[in-house]
Design an enzyme around this catalytic site. Structure first.
Site, mmCIF file in Angstrom:
data_model
loop_
_atom_site.group_PDB
_atom_site.id
_atom_site.type_symbol
_atom_site.label_atom_id
_atom_site.label_comp_id
_atom_site.label_asym_id
_atom_site.label_seq_id
_atom_site.Cartn_x
_atom_site.Cartn_y
_atom_site.Cartn_z
ATOM 1 C CB SER A 1 -0.968 0.020 1.197
ATOM 2 O OG SER A 1 -0.254 -0.004 2.409
ATOM 3 C CE1 TYR B 1 5.707 11.792 10.297
ATOM 4 C CE2 TYR B 1 8.012 12.448 10.227
ATOM 5 C CZ TYR B 1 7.018 11.544 9.926
ATOM 6 O OH TYR B 1 7.335 10.375 9.276
HETATM 7 P P1 NAI Z 1 1.363 2.283 4.408
HETATM 8 O O1 NAI Z 1 0.714 1.981 5.705
HETATM 9 O O2 NAI Z 1 0.483 2.602 3.251
HETATM 10 O O3 NAI Z 1 2.312 1.054 3.967
HETATM 11 C C1 NAI Z 1 3.114 0.388 4.884
HETATM 12 C C2 NAI Z 1 3.599 -0.917 4.318
HETATM 13 O O4 NAI Z 1 4.394 -1.581 5.306
HETATM 14 C C3 NAI Z 1 2.481 -1.902 3.940
HETATM 15 O O5 NAI Z 1 2.831 -2.574 2.732
HETATM 16 C C4 NAI Z 1 2.507 -2.910 5.091
HETATM 17 O O6 NAI Z 1 2.050 -4.224 4.752
HETATM 18 C C5 NAI Z 1 3.999 -2.942 5.372
HETATM 19 N N1 NAI Z 1 4.339 -3.478 6.686
HETATM 20 C C6 NAI Z 1 4.105 -2.945 7.906
HETATM 21 N N2 NAI Z 1 4.603 -3.777 8.869
HETATM 22 C C7 NAI Z 1 5.143 -4.826 8.223
HETATM 23 C C8 NAI Z 1 5.811 -6.009 8.647
HETATM 24 N N3 NAI Z 1 6.043 -6.277 9.938
HETATM 25 N N4 NAI Z 1 6.217 -6.896 7.709
HETATM 26 C C9 NAI Z 1 5.993 -6.671 6.389
HETATM 27 N N5 NAI Z 1 5.392 -5.553 5.930
HETATM 28 C C10 NAI Z 1 4.970 -4.663 6.835
HETATM 29 O O7 NAI Z 1 2.422 3.446 4.701
HETATM 30 P P2 NAI Z 1 3.045 4.661 3.864
HETATM 31 O O8 NAI Z 1 2.395 5.905 4.294
HETATM 32 O O9 NAI Z 1 3.133 4.323 2.430
HETATM 33 O O10 NAI Z 1 4.516 4.683 4.489
HETATM 34 C C11 NAI Z 1 5.648 4.118 3.854
HETATM 35 C C12 NAI Z 1 6.870 4.962 4.192
HETATM 36 O O11 NAI Z 1 6.672 6.275 3.626
HETATM 37 C C13 NAI Z 1 7.095 5.164 5.687
HETATM 38 O O12 NAI Z 1 8.465 5.137 5.966
HETATM 39 C C14 NAI Z 1 6.554 6.571 5.932
HETATM 40 O O13 NAI Z 1 7.131 7.200 7.038
HETATM 41 C C15 NAI Z 1 6.958 7.244 4.621
HETATM 42 N N6 NAI Z 1 6.263 8.501 4.333
HETATM 43 C C16 NAI Z 1 4.896 8.585 4.341
HETATM 44 C C17 NAI Z 1 4.268 9.791 4.139
HETATM 45 C C18 NAI Z 1 2.765 9.927 4.150
HETATM 46 O O14 NAI Z 1 2.256 11.060 4.164
HETATM 47 N N7 NAI Z 1 2.027 8.825 4.130
HETATM 48 C C19 NAI Z 1 5.030 11.022 3.877
HETATM 49 C C20 NAI Z 1 6.446 10.819 3.789
HETATM 50 C C21 NAI Z 1 7.034 9.599 4.042
#
Ligand code: NAI
Length: 397
Positions: free
Chosen positions: A50, A234
């Protein structure tokens, strides 16, 4: 069964499998409309199901013809419900990629475990051509069990003094007040253990020792810095401390990989609606204000536009080197941080009340994207159609 959205607090309790297929297809369609990515051909995405990880995978597969391995932690259907959105994202992605003649292999389980590292490495060696040329690290998690068996939990807290702000209650569609409490030193260290760079380092070391990193391999992890108004909650809070650790890890990995022409980077992304960001207290109102301003200025981007720009223009530019700032960070948050954008966000923030938040912010846009993450509200999907649980049970990632 008929599946309708259930939201509790800021968490979606269910998802619509066919709506999710449509949402994944929307991202694929976007990538097919833009110029191709001259990027890597063998990619491992850790956190692929995701948000930014899924968008990275789509951009590289459908923009650049990459074969991909995705690691994620998701649940399939059971007696309690249809399973998680990421489960069906994985299925929709794999089906579309295979139809396009690409290899797409999903590993479901704990990315923090050596067992997962072992499974993925064996697969690369035995079935994936022996090497990967890009590793995307995009995990967002509240808990991590390290290889030594110790479990750490992250805390979404601040440092020193409590921080209060307005927050959405998505379930009741109201504006409430939330307070983030200061974290203890232990909570801070534990948050760094979960969301810092330690596990990224373990993955790269493991893959390196197994000899499955290509000579000029690149690896990226994603971070957020944000405007000054969000720093107390943050950048200067527990999550920010974890990101600082992630940034340092990128430099260590870069030094290690540079001996064979490899690179490691942290990419600073913009704030977008994802499962992870919805969970951060107070942050969603900022996102909805930002969405309004960036949409009005025709600057709006979601995960897929960000990841396309990253891959096509920054990480694999047609000419020149990857552009970085003075901290060696790749910045794709520059539009969010533009002075005119932030001035308008701040001006709107001052106007927000519990009565007007739906019109002052882009609340409807926020809610629409939140629903779309879980497969609801997509055009062309028959939400009244009866879904056979046996059909869902037969769908495998
Ligand atoms: P999300 O919740 O959409 O995706 C997280 C992913 O991590 C998913 O695929 C989930 O299955 C996986 N995951 C979590 N725990 C796991 C585990 N134990 N084993 C295997 N897979 C696992 O999150 P998002 O928002 O895409 O975040 C991804 C990165 O982007 C993070 O480092 C976040 O800090 C960074 N980010 C997000 C922003 C935002 O506004 N959403 C902005 C800037 C950076």
């Amino acid at each position: 069964m008929i599946i309708e959205p259930i939201i509790k607090g800021c968490i979606a309790r269910n998802c619509h499998p066919y709506g999710i297929r449509a949402a994944v297809q929307q991202q694929i369609n976007y990538i097919k409309r833009v110029p191709p990515v001259k990027g890597p051909k063998k990619v491992l995405v850790i956190g692929a199901s995701s948000g930014y990880g899924l968008a990275s995978r789509i951009a590289l597969a459908f923009g650049g013809g990459a074969d991909t391995i995705g690691v994620s932690f998701e649940k399939g259907p059971n007696e309690k419900g249809p399973g998680t959105a990421g489960w069906y994202n994985n299925i929709a992605f794999r089906e579309a990629a295979e139809s396009a003649g690409l290899t797409a292999r999903n590993f479901i389980g704990d990315a923090f475990s050596d067992e997962m590292r072992r499974q993925v490495t064996d697969y690369i060696l035995n079935e994936f051509g022996g090497e990967v040329d890009l590793v995307v690290y995009s995990l967002a998690s509240g808990v991590r069990t390290a290889p030594d068996g110790v479990t750490y939990r992250s805390t979404l807290g601040v440092r020193n003094t409590p921080f209060s702000g307005e927050a959405f209650d998505l379930e009741h569609q109201t504006l409430t007040r939330q307070t983030l409490e200061p974290v203890s030193d232990q909570q801070l260290q534990d948050t760094v253990k979960v969301m810092g760079g330690e596990d990224w380092q373990l993955w790269i070391d493991w893959l390196n020792q197994a000899g499955v990193l290509a000579k000029n391999v690149k690896t990226v992890a994603y971070s957020y810095i944000g405007p000054e108004s969000t720093w107390p909650l943050y950048r200067d809070g527990a999550l920010g401390a974890a990101k600082t650790h992630l940034h340092r890890t990128a430099d260590i990995l870069n030094n290690q990989l540079s001996a064979t022409g490899g690179q490691a980077h942290v990419v600073v992304c913009k704030a977008v609606v994802t499962k992870a960001s919805a969970f951060i207290p107070v942050f969603p109102l900022y996102i909805a204000l930002l969405y309004r301003v960036m949409k009005e200025k025709h600057l709006h981007e979601t995960c897929i536009e960000q990841m396309y720009r990253l891959m096509a223009e920054m990480l694999y530019p047609i000419r020149g080197e990857t552009p970085v700032d003075d901290q060696r960070l790749i910045r794709i948050d520059e539009r969010e941080l533009r002075a005119d954008v932030q001035a308008e966000v701040e001006a709107l923030r001052k106007q927000v009340t519990p009565e007007n938040f739906m019109t002052v912010s882009d609340f409807s846009g926020y809610l629409q994207e939140f629903h779309a993450l879980n497969g609801f509200g997509l055009p062309g999907v028959d939400y009244r159609a009866d879904i056979d649980p046996a059909t869902l049970a037969a769908m495998k990632p």
